[in-house]
Design a protein around this motif. Structure first.
Motif, PDB file in Angstrom:
ATOM      1  N   ASN A 192       0.394  15.365  -6.173  1.00 49.20           N
ATOM      2  CA  ASN A 192       1.601  14.907  -5.522  1.00 49.20           C
ATOM      3  C   ASN A 192       2.722  15.855  -5.930  1.00 49.20           C
ATOM      4  O   ASN A 192       3.182  15.825  -7.076  1.00 49.20           O
ATOM      5  CB  ASN A 192       1.917  13.471  -5.947  1.00 49.20           C
ATOM      6  CG  ASN A 192       3.093  12.876  -5.205  1.00 49.20           C
ATOM      7  OD1 ASN A 192       4.125  13.515  -5.044  1.00 49.20           O
ATOM      8  ND2 ASN A 192       2.952  11.634  -4.771  1.00 49.20           N
ATOM      9  N   TRP A 298      -7.984   6.360  -3.550  1.00 49.47           N
ATOM     10  CA  TRP A 298      -7.332   7.465  -2.845  1.00 49.47           C
ATOM     11  C   TRP A 298      -6.199   6.970  -1.958  1.00 49.47           C
ATOM     12  O   TRP A 298      -5.199   7.670  -1.759  1.00 49.47           O
ATOM     13  CB  TRP A 298      -8.338   8.330  -2.084  1.00 49.47           C
ATOM     14  CG  TRP A 298      -9.005   7.770  -0.871  1.00 49.47           C
ATOM     15  CD1 TRP A 298     -10.265   7.251  -0.793  1.00 49.47           C
ATOM     16  CD2 TRP A 298      -8.474   7.720   0.468  1.00 49.47           C
ATOM     17  NE1 TRP A 298     -10.549   6.869   0.506  1.00 49.47           N
ATOM     18  CE2 TRP A 298      -9.478   7.156   1.296  1.00 49.47           C
ATOM     19  CE3 TRP A 298      -7.267   8.100   1.052  1.00 49.47           C
ATOM     20  CZ2 TRP A 298      -9.293   6.938   2.660  1.00 49.47           C
ATOM     21  CZ3 TRP A 298      -7.083   7.893   2.423  1.00 49.47           C
ATOM     22  CH2 TRP A 298      -8.087   7.319   3.198  1.00 49.47           C
ATOM     23  N   GLN A 299      -6.321   5.740  -1.473  1.00 46.55           N
ATOM     24  CA  GLN A 299      -5.224   5.177  -0.687  1.00 46.55           C
ATOM     25  C   GLN A 299      -4.015   4.889  -1.572  1.00 46.55           C
ATOM     26  O   GLN A 299      -2.858   5.091  -1.150  1.00 46.55           O
ATOM     27  CB  GLN A 299      -5.692   3.918   0.037  1.00 46.55           C
ATOM     28  CG  GLN A 299      -6.663   4.220   1.175  1.00 46.55           C
ATOM     29  CD  GLN A 299      -7.390   3.003   1.706  1.00 46.55           C
ATOM     30  OE1 GLN A 299      -7.137   1.876   1.288  1.00 46.55           O
ATOM     31  NE2 GLN A 299      -8.326   3.213   2.627  1.00 46.55           N
ATOM     32  N   GLY A 302      -2.247   8.080  -2.106  1.00 44.96           N
ATOM     33  CA  GLY A 302      -1.460   8.403  -0.923  1.00 44.96           C
ATOM     34  C   GLY A 302      -0.137   7.659  -0.886  1.00 44.96           C
ATOM     35  O   GLY A 302       0.845   8.135  -0.300  1.00 44.96           O
ATOM     36  N   LYS A 303      -0.080   6.497  -1.527  1.00 45.81           N
ATOM     37  CA  LYS A 303       1.142   5.695  -1.570  1.00 45.81           C
ATOM     38  C   LYS A 303       2.024   6.040  -2.772  1.00 45.81           C
ATOM     39  O   LYS A 303       3.041   5.376  -3.002  1.00 45.81           O
ATOM     40  CB  LYS A 303       0.782   4.210  -1.605  1.00 45.81           C
ATOM     41  CG  LYS A 303       0.075   3.720  -0.341  1.00 45.81           C
ATOM     42  CD  LYS A 303      -0.381   2.279  -0.485  1.00 45.81           C
ATOM     43  CE  LYS A 303      -1.132   1.809   0.756  1.00 45.81           C
ATOM     44  NZ  LYS A 303      -1.655   0.427   0.593  1.00 45.81           N
ATOM     45  N   LEU A 315     -10.863  14.336   2.047  1.00 48.83           N
ATOM     46  CA  LEU A 315      -9.743  13.403   1.968  1.00 48.83           C
ATOM     47  C   LEU A 315      -8.436  13.984   2.512  1.00 48.83           C
ATOM     48  O   LEU A 315      -7.479  13.255   2.753  1.00 48.83           O
ATOM     49  CB  LEU A 315      -9.513  12.992   0.503  1.00 48.83           C
ATOM     50  CG  LEU A 315     -10.567  12.103  -0.141  1.00 48.83           C
ATOM     51  CD1 LEU A 315     -10.254  11.916  -1.630  1.00 48.83           C
ATOM     52  CD2 LEU A 315     -10.639  10.754   0.556  1.00 48.83           C
ATOM     53  N   ASP A 318      -6.670  12.713   5.975  1.00 53.90           N
ATOM     54  CA  ASP A 318      -6.077  11.384   5.933  1.00 53.90           C
ATOM     55  C   ASP A 318      -4.896  11.311   4.977  1.00 53.90           C
ATOM     56  O   ASP A 318      -3.887  10.656   5.261  1.00 53.90           O
ATOM     57  CB  ASP A 318      -7.133  10.349   5.542  1.00 53.90           C
ATOM     58  CG  ASP A 318      -8.176  10.156   6.636  1.00 53.90           C
ATOM     59  OD1 ASP A 318      -7.848  10.388   7.810  1.00 53.90           O
ATOM     60  OD2 ASP A 318      -9.320   9.799   6.325  1.00 53.90           O
ATOM     61  N   LEU A 319      -4.988  11.978   3.833  1.00 59.93           N
ATOM     62  CA  LEU A 319      -3.885  11.945   2.882  1.00 59.93           C
ATOM     63  C   LEU A 319      -2.655  12.692   3.406  1.00 59.93           C
ATOM     64  O   LEU A 319      -1.514  12.295   3.140  1.00 59.93           O
ATOM     65  CB  LEU A 319      -4.322  12.535   1.537  1.00 59.93           C
ATOM     66  CG  LEU A 319      -5.199  11.629   0.680  1.00 59.93           C
ATOM     67  CD1 LEU A 319      -5.716  12.380  -0.549  1.00 59.93           C
ATOM     68  CD2 LEU A 319      -4.421  10.390   0.232  1.00 59.93           C
ATOM     69  N   GLU A 320      -2.874  13.762   4.144  1.00 61.42           N
ATOM     70  CA  GLU A 320      -1.739  14.514   4.677  1.00 61.42           C
ATOM     71  C   GLU A 320      -0.931  13.661   5.655  1.00 61.42           C
ATOM     72  O   GLU A 320       0.286  13.821   5.773  1.00 61.42           O
ATOM     73  CB  GLU A 320      -2.208  15.796   5.354  1.00 61.42           C
ATOM     74  CG  GLU A 320      -1.051  16.699   5.779  1.00 61.42           C
ATOM     75  CD  GLU A 320      -1.494  18.014   6.378  1.00 61.42           C
ATOM     76  OE1 GLU A 320      -0.633  18.892   6.561  1.00 61.42           O
ATOM     77  OE2 GLU A 320      -2.702  18.171   6.667  1.00 61.42           O
ATOM     78  N   MET A 323       1.239  11.611   3.193  1.00 59.60           N
ATOM     79  CA  MET A 323       1.980  12.318   2.155  1.00 59.60           C
ATOM     80  C   MET A 323       2.716  13.555   2.672  1.00 59.60           C
ATOM     81  O   MET A 323       3.657  14.027   2.039  1.00 59.60           O
ATOM     82  CB  MET A 323       1.033  12.741   1.023  1.00 59.60           C
ATOM     83  CG  MET A 323       0.405  11.595   0.274  1.00 59.60           C
ATOM     84  SD  MET A 323      -0.725  12.145  -1.034  1.00 59.60           S
ATOM     85  CE  MET A 323       0.423  12.911  -2.194  1.00 59.60           C
ATOM     86  N   LEU A 327       1.583  16.605  -0.411  1.00 53.65           N
ATOM     87  CA  LEU A 327       0.181  16.756  -0.801  1.00 53.65           C
ATOM     88  C   LEU A 327      -0.144  18.218  -1.057  1.00 53.65           C
ATOM     89  O   LEU A 327       0.177  19.096  -0.250  1.00 53.65           O
ATOM     90  CB  LEU A 327      -0.736  16.226   0.307  1.00 53.65           C
ATOM     91  CG  LEU A 327      -2.243  16.394   0.062  1.00 53.65           C
ATOM     92  CD1 LEU A 327      -2.711  15.558  -1.122  1.00 53.65           C
ATOM     93  CD2 LEU A 327      -3.035  16.033   1.322  1.00 53.65           C
TER      94      LEU A 327
END
Length: 460
Positions: A192, A298-299, A302-303, A315, A318-320, A323, A327
């Motif tokens: 992060n 992982w969620q 992301g938060k 991952l 979905d993370l991008e 984030m 990210l």
């Protein structure tokens, strides 16, 4: 897992990674009452000349496809490619059954022992699944199709080894071709960026910098590494990352492919296990990590819960989305790049499929040059033509750069759960004990050594 899904991987989830990534308890699953016994050996291969590559001339066909491409970018690319395939070949109808990585693992063995298995399945590369299915004669060797379609020119040998077995399933990494992967995978360190800035840190360039960053994050009240290890295999990725900074890559490869000539009970592996145990003891993984699920972890990252996440390239898409520019992704830092990886779960043709030519045409379609562009569009890492793709700066470019770097320098090492038919279960359980402080590093490694030695000494 290039696991798991593997996803081990969901590595390809993922494995996969993964691998990824692999529940070896499945290897003990029994055949259901009334199911037919598996063939005693791999089905005979047709000659390349006998292969029918004109899918439009195959008549009306229905292909049943089982995959685990359920997450955002993964699901989107499959939907796009399947629609394009049916548009090109209106005589072929695709019946897609999409399951989570764990659900696919749970049901696939039973399906392959039945009289009407799917035509095409995603099977984890490792011995517990693909190796066992090859040994039982449940997957069709693809060499004739590879010759007819030119697949061995599409993929380098460094990729093909991850989907190759001897016909008896004993030797992993050479022999017949049994699967076609879509994506490449590499496990690295997601971070992060905003939190690093708040902590006065930059992305680590050395392993010592990474270790120091974890300590600083913990002191600041942050979760240094987000981890959900309820399903055991995520801890395999974390250990593999630490191991790669202490153990020579060739030794990890020997261990990962279950070959003779290496040992788990070495000073280098002991050092890796000790560092991992120390991280857990210092609270670097947060509270209750052994009881938290992978997706929840992982969620949560992301938060904004956690500074780092050791995970795979599957991952990133979905993370991008949640984030954005916060990210980042880097290989495990060090002078020489070493990282766990391989292929996403490859697509294979079942031995009992009545439509192998149509199934092969499908495999060719979802792995051709246009498919690689589609994967890139959906934020994934194509396993072929990677250097021909145009990607924007940011996490996706970081992913492409990392994959190119580690493959060009021969630093990609296999998912550790590949080692033996029972190793995913052995390693996953042993890691939970190590991380919980219930086993010392020497005890942990002795458990692994027993499984590994028993297998390599009896595998022929």
């Amino acid at each position: 897992m290039i696991g798991s899904t593997r996803q081990v991987h969901p590595r390809g989830a993922g494995a996969r990674a993964v691998l990824v990534a692999a529940l070896v308890a499945l290897a003990a699953a029994a055949c259901a009452p009334g199911s037919s016994p598996p063939p005693a050996a791999s089905p005979a291969q047709p000659s390349a000349a006998a292969v029918k590559t004109d899918a439009a001339a195959l008549g009306e066909v229905t292909l049943t496809i089982w995959d685990q491409e359920v997450r955002g970018g993964q699901a989107a690319q499959m939907k796009q490619l399947n629609a394009a395939f049916e548009a090109k070949y209106p005589n072929i109808t695709l019946k897609r059954v999409s399951r989570s990585f764990d659900d696919l693992n749970t049901t696939l063995r039973l399906a392959l022992t039945g009289n009407e298995p799917p035509d095409v399945v995603q099977a984890n590369n490792g011995r517990p699944q693909m190796g066992a299915f090859v040994k039982a004669g449940q997957l069709r060797p693809l060499d004739a199709y590879a010759e007819a379609y030119g697949w061995k020119k599409r993929y380098p040998q460094s990729v093909l080894q991850y989907v190759s077995y001897s016909a008896d399933g004993k030797t992993f990494g050479e022999g017949n071709l049994y699967g076609m992967p879509q994506v490449g995978e590499v496990v690295g360190i997601l971070y992060n960026a905003a939190k690093l800035t708040e902590l006065g840190l930059t992305p680590p360039k050395t392993w010592e910098e990474f270790d120091a960053a974890l300590a600083k994050a913990k002191a600041a009240g942050e979760v240094p590494i987000q981890l959900g290890n309820l399903d055991k295999w995520p801890g395999v990725h974390v250990f593999g990352t630490v191991q790669g900074r202490h153990v020579p890559a060739d030794q990890i490869t020997t261990l990962g492919f279950g070959r003779k000539g290496a040992s788990w009970t070495t000073p280098e592996n002991t050092k890796a296990a000790q560092q991992l145990a120390d991280w857990a003891g210092k609270g670097y993984f947060g509270k209750g990590f052994n009881g938290q699920g992978y997706d929840a972890a992982w969620q949560a990252f992301g938060k904004g819960e956690g500074v780092f996440l050791i995970g795979g390239t599957w991952l990133i898409a979905d993370l991008e989305k949640v984030m954005g520019e916060n990210l980042g992704f880097v290989l495990p830092p060090g002078a020489t790049p070493v990282a766990t990886g391989g292929t996403g779960l490859p697509f294979a043709i079942t031995a009992k499929s009545p439509n192998p030519d149509a199934a092969a045409a499908y495999l060719d379609f979802i792995t051709n040059a246009d498919a690689m562009k589609a994967l890139t569009t959906h934020g994934l890492l194509p396993i072929a033509d990677t250097d021909k793709q145009s990607v924007k700066a940011g996490p996706q470019q970081d992913m492409f750069t990392a994959f190119a770097t580690v493959t060009k320098q021969d630093g990609l090492v296999p998912y550790l759960d590949y080692a033996t038919p029972t190793f995913a279960d052995t390693l996953g359980a042993a890691l939970q004990d190590l991380l919980a402080g219930k086993a010392s590093p020497p005890e942990f490694l002795a458990t692994l050594e027993k499984d590994y030695k028993t297998f390599v000494e009896t595998n022929g």
